[in-house]
Design a protein around this motif. Structure first.
Motif, PDB file in Angstrom:
ATOM      1  N   ALA A 114       7.729  11.516  61.067  1.00  0.00           N
ATOM      2  CA  ALA A 114       7.559  10.803  59.792  1.00  0.00           C
ATOM      3  C   ALA A 114       8.599   9.704  59.648  1.00  0.00           C
ATOM      4  O   ALA A 114       8.296   8.603  59.171  1.00  0.00           O
ATOM      5  N   ARG A 115       9.832   9.979  60.076  1.00  0.00           N
ATOM      6  CA  ARG A 115      10.906   8.983  60.003  1.00  0.00           C
ATOM      7  C   ARG A 115      10.564   7.776  60.868  1.00  0.00           C
ATOM      8  O   ARG A 115      10.708   6.629  60.441  1.00  0.00           O
ATOM      9  N   LYS A 116      10.095   8.034  62.083  1.00  0.00           N
ATOM     10  CA  LYS A 116       9.741   6.934  63.005  1.00  0.00           C
ATOM     11  C   LYS A 116       8.641   6.070  62.396  1.00  0.00           C
ATOM     12  O   LYS A 116       8.749   4.836  62.363  1.00  0.00           O
ATOM     13  N   ASP A 117       7.592   6.697  61.898  1.00  0.00           N
ATOM     14  CA  ASP A 117       6.485   5.941  61.313  1.00  0.00           C
ATOM     15  C   ASP A 117       6.918   5.183  60.064  1.00  0.00           C
ATOM     16  O   ASP A 117       6.495   4.058  59.833  1.00  0.00           O
ATOM     17  N   LEU A 118       7.771   5.807  59.270  1.00  0.00           N
ATOM     18  CA  LEU A 118       8.250   5.165  58.052  1.00  0.00           C
ATOM     19  C   LEU A 118       9.074   3.918  58.377  1.00  0.00           C
ATOM     20  O   LEU A 118       8.912   2.869  57.744  1.00  0.00           O
ATOM     21  N   VAL A 119       9.923   4.018  59.385  1.00  0.00           N
ATOM     22  CA  VAL A 119      10.749   2.873  59.782  1.00  0.00           C
ATOM     23  C   VAL A 119       9.877   1.759  60.367  1.00  0.00           C
ATOM     24  O   VAL A 119      10.117   0.580  60.118  1.00  0.00           O
ATOM     25  N   LEU A 120       8.847   2.128  61.116  1.00  0.00           N
ATOM     26  CA  LEU A 120       7.981   1.118  61.727  1.00  0.00           C
ATOM     27  C   LEU A 120       7.071   0.423  60.714  1.00  0.00           C
ATOM     28  O   LEU A 120       6.877  -0.785  60.780  1.00  0.00           O
ATOM     29  N   TRP A 121       6.496   1.175  59.793  1.00  0.00           N
ATOM     30  CA  TRP A 121       5.438   0.632  58.950  1.00  0.00           C
ATOM     31  C   TRP A 121       5.796   0.524  57.477  1.00  0.00           C
ATOM     32  O   TRP A 121       5.066  -0.106  56.706  1.00  0.00           O
ATOM     33  N   GLY A 122       6.896   1.095  57.055  1.00  0.00           N
ATOM     34  CA  GLY A 122       7.273   1.026  55.644  1.00  0.00           C
ATOM     35  C   GLY A 122       7.794  -0.347  55.262  1.00  0.00           C
ATOM     36  O   GLY A 122       8.262  -1.114  56.103  1.00  0.00           O
ATOM     37  N   SER A 123       7.708  -0.646  53.989  1.00  0.00           N
ATOM     38  CA  SER A 123       8.248  -1.919  53.499  1.00  0.00           C
ATOM     39  C   SER A 123       9.773  -1.893  53.608  1.00  0.00           C
ATOM     40  O   SER A 123      10.383  -0.833  53.757  1.00  0.00           O
ATOM     41  N   ASP A 124      10.387  -3.051  53.508  1.00  0.00           N
ATOM     42  CA  ASP A 124      11.855  -3.144  53.582  1.00  0.00           C
ATOM     43  C   ASP A 124      12.505  -2.273  52.511  1.00  0.00           C
ATOM     44  O   ASP A 124      13.489  -1.583  52.767  1.00  0.00           O
ATOM     45  N   LYS A 125      11.952  -2.309  51.310  1.00  0.00           N
ATOM     46  CA  LYS A 125      12.510  -1.537  50.192  1.00  0.00           C
ATOM     47  C   LYS A 125      12.436  -0.033  50.487  1.00  0.00           C
ATOM     48  O   LYS A 125      13.401   0.693  50.264  1.00  0.00           O
ATOM     49  N   PRO A 145      29.143  17.289  44.475  1.00  0.00           N
ATOM     50  CA  PRO A 145      28.568  18.356  43.651  1.00  0.00           C
ATOM     51  C   PRO A 145      27.214  17.979  43.034  1.00  0.00           C
ATOM     52  O   PRO A 145      26.432  18.840  42.687  1.00  0.00           O
ATOM     53  N   ASP A 146      26.920  16.691  42.908  1.00  0.00           N
ATOM     54  CA  ASP A 146      25.656  16.228  42.323  1.00  0.00           C
ATOM     55  C   ASP A 146      24.604  15.913  43.382  1.00  0.00           C
ATOM     56  O   ASP A 146      23.654  15.171  43.126  1.00  0.00           O
ATOM     57  N   LYS A 147      24.762  16.498  44.557  1.00  0.00           N
ATOM     58  CA  LYS A 147      23.905  16.153  45.687  1.00  0.00           C
ATOM     59  C   LYS A 147      22.417  16.371  45.388  1.00  0.00           C
ATOM     60  O   LYS A 147      21.604  15.484  45.653  1.00  0.00           O
ATOM     61  N   ASN A 148      22.057  17.506  44.811  1.00  0.00           N
ATOM     62  CA  ASN A 148      20.640  17.785  44.555  1.00  0.00           C
ATOM     63  C   ASN A 148      20.018  16.784  43.586  1.00  0.00           C
ATOM     64  O   ASN A 148      18.899  16.322  43.801  1.00  0.00           O
ATOM     65  N   SER A 149      20.741  16.446  42.541  1.00  0.00           N
ATOM     66  CA  SER A 149      20.181  15.485  41.588  1.00  0.00           C
ATOM     67  C   SER A 149      20.083  14.095  42.223  1.00  0.00           C
ATOM     68  O   SER A 149      19.121  13.363  41.981  1.00  0.00           O
ATOM     69  N   GLN A 150      21.053  13.727  43.055  1.00  0.00           N
ATOM     70  CA  GLN A 150      20.993  12.434  43.744  1.00  0.00           C
ATOM     71  C   GLN A 150      19.821  12.389  44.721  1.00  0.00           C
ATOM     72  O   GLN A 150      19.148  11.360  44.850  1.00  0.00           O
ATOM     73  N   ILE A 151      19.571  13.511  45.407  1.00  0.00           N
ATOM     74  CA  ILE A 151      18.429  13.578  46.319  1.00  0.00           C
ATOM     75  C   ILE A 151      17.134  13.391  45.540  1.00  0.00           C
ATOM     76  O   ILE A 151      16.251  12.627  45.954  1.00  0.00           O
ATOM     77  N   ASN A 152      17.019  14.072  44.405  1.00  0.00           N
ATOM     78  CA  ASN A 152      15.802  13.947  43.596  1.00  0.00           C
ATOM     79  C   ASN A 152      15.609  12.526  43.081  1.00  0.00           C
ATOM     80  O   ASN A 152      14.499  11.997  43.094  1.00  0.00           O
ATOM     81  N   ILE A 153      16.680  11.913  42.617  1.00  0.00           N
ATOM     82  CA  ILE A 153      16.593  10.531  42.114  1.00  0.00           C
ATOM     83  C   ILE A 153      16.157   9.592  43.232  1.00  0.00           C
ATOM     84  O   ILE A 153      15.260   8.758  43.062  1.00  0.00           O
ATOM     85  N   LYS A 154      16.782   9.733  44.401  1.00  0.00           N
ATOM     86  CA  LYS A 154      16.456   8.850  45.521  1.00  0.00           C
ATOM     87  C   LYS A 154      15.025   9.086  46.007  1.00  0.00           C
ATOM     88  O   LYS A 154      14.300   8.137  46.334  1.00  0.00           O
ATOM     89  N   LEU A 155      14.599  10.354  46.038  1.00  0.00           N
ATOM     90  CA  LEU A 155      13.237  10.662  46.464  1.00  0.00           C
ATOM     91  C   LEU A 155      12.227  10.028  45.508  1.00  0.00           C
ATOM     92  O   LEU A 155      11.238   9.442  45.941  1.00  0.00           O
ATOM     93  N   GLU A 156      12.498  10.096  44.226  1.00  0.00           N
ATOM     94  CA  GLU A 156      11.573   9.474  43.275  1.00  0.00           C
ATOM     95  C   GLU A 156      11.581   7.944  43.432  1.00  0.00           C
ATOM     96  O   GLU A 156      10.538   7.304  43.328  1.00  0.00           O
ATOM     97  N   GLN A 157      12.735   7.360  43.708  1.00  0.00           N
ATOM     98  CA  GLN A 157      12.781   5.913  43.950  1.00  0.00           C
ATOM     99  C   GLN A 157      11.943   5.547  45.171  1.00  0.00           C
ATOM    100  O   GLN A 157      11.241   4.529  45.177  1.00  0.00           O
ATOM    101  N   ILE A 158      12.004   6.380  46.212  1.00  0.00           N
ATOM    102  CA  ILE A 158      11.189   6.138  47.407  1.00  0.00           C
ATOM    103  C   ILE A 158       9.708   6.222  47.057  1.00  0.00           C
ATOM    104  O   ILE A 158       8.910   5.371  47.461  1.00  0.00           O
TER     105      ILE A 158
END
Length: 183
Positions: A114-125, A145-158
Motif C-alpha cells: 500500500a505504501r509503494k502504491d500510495l507513493v507512486l500514484w498519490g497526490s503530492d499532498k 504522550p499524545d501519539k494516538n491523537s496525533q495519529i488520528n488527526i493525521k489519518l483524517e487529514q490523509i
C-alpha cells in the motif's frame, strides 16, 4: 504596500504584452494580405485550398492529443483509486487486527504494498501527509504522550486529502466523520 506595487506592475506587464501581441498580429496579417496581392490565380486557388485543410488537420491533431490526455488522466485516476483503496483497507485491517484475522507478517506485506502504491500514484499532498503520518507512527511512545491523537488527526487529514484528490469537496465533513469508518 508591496502587494499593491506587484499588482500594478502585473497590470502594466499585461498591457505591454497585449500591445506587443496586437502589433505582431497586425504585422503578420499585413504581410499575409500584401503577399496575396502579388500571387497569380493558381497560387491564390492553392492557398485558399490549403488554409482550410491546414486548419482541419490542426484541429484533428489537437483533438487527438486532448483525447490521449483524457485517457491518461482516466488511467491515472484508476491507479489512484486502487492505491487509495489498498491504503484504506490496510489501515482498517491494521487498526482492527483482531477482526481481520491477519498475522503481523501479513499486515506488514499489505502495508508495504500500500505504501509503494500510495507513493507512486498519490497526490503530492497525500504523499506528504502520509510521510508525516509514518513519522508519528514510528516515533517512540514515551517520547510523545499524545501519539494516538496525533495519529488520528493525521489519518483524517490523509483521508480528506484522498477525497479531495478524487474530486470531492469535503465541505460538510467535520473532524471525526471519516475516522468513524475505522472503528
Amino acid at each position: 504596500m508591496k502587494k499593491n506595487i506587484n499588482t500594478i506592475f502585473g497590470f502594466i506587464l499585461i498591457a505591454v504584452l497585449a500591445y506587443t501581441a496586437w502589433v505582431a498580429i497586425t504585422f503578420i496579417l499585413n504581410v499575409f494580405f500584401n503577399s496575396l496581392k502579388s500571387l497569380n490565380q493558381n497560387q491564390t486557388t492553392l492557398l485558399i485550398a490549403l488554409v482550410p485543410s491546414s486548419i482541419s488537420i490542426a484541429g484533428i491533431v489537437f483533438s487527438n492529443n486532448l483525447q490521449k490526455q483524457k485517457e491518461l488522466e482516466f488511467k491515472n485516476r484508476e491507479r489512484k483509486e486502487r492505491a487509495y483503496d489498498a491504503f484504506l483497507k490496510t489501515n482498517y485491517e491494521f487498526i482492527n487486527q483482531k477482526r481481520s484475522g491477519k498475522t503481523d507478517d501479513q499486515l506488514m506485506v499489505s502495508v508495504t504494498k500500500a505504501r509503494k502504491d500510495l507513493v507512486l500514484w498519490g497526490s503530492d499532498k497525500v504523499v506528504k501527509l502520509y510521510s508525516e503520518f509514518m513519522a508519528i507512527v514510528q516515533e517512540q511512545s514515551d517520547e510523545n504522550p499524545d501519539k494516538n491523537s496525533q495519529i488520528n488527526i493525521k489519518l483524517e487529514q490523509i483521508l480528506l486529502a484522498i477525497r479531495k484528490d478524487l474530486g470531492y469537496k469535503n465541505n460538510k465533513l467535520t473532524f471525526g466523520d471519516l475516522l468513524r469508518y475505522f472503528r
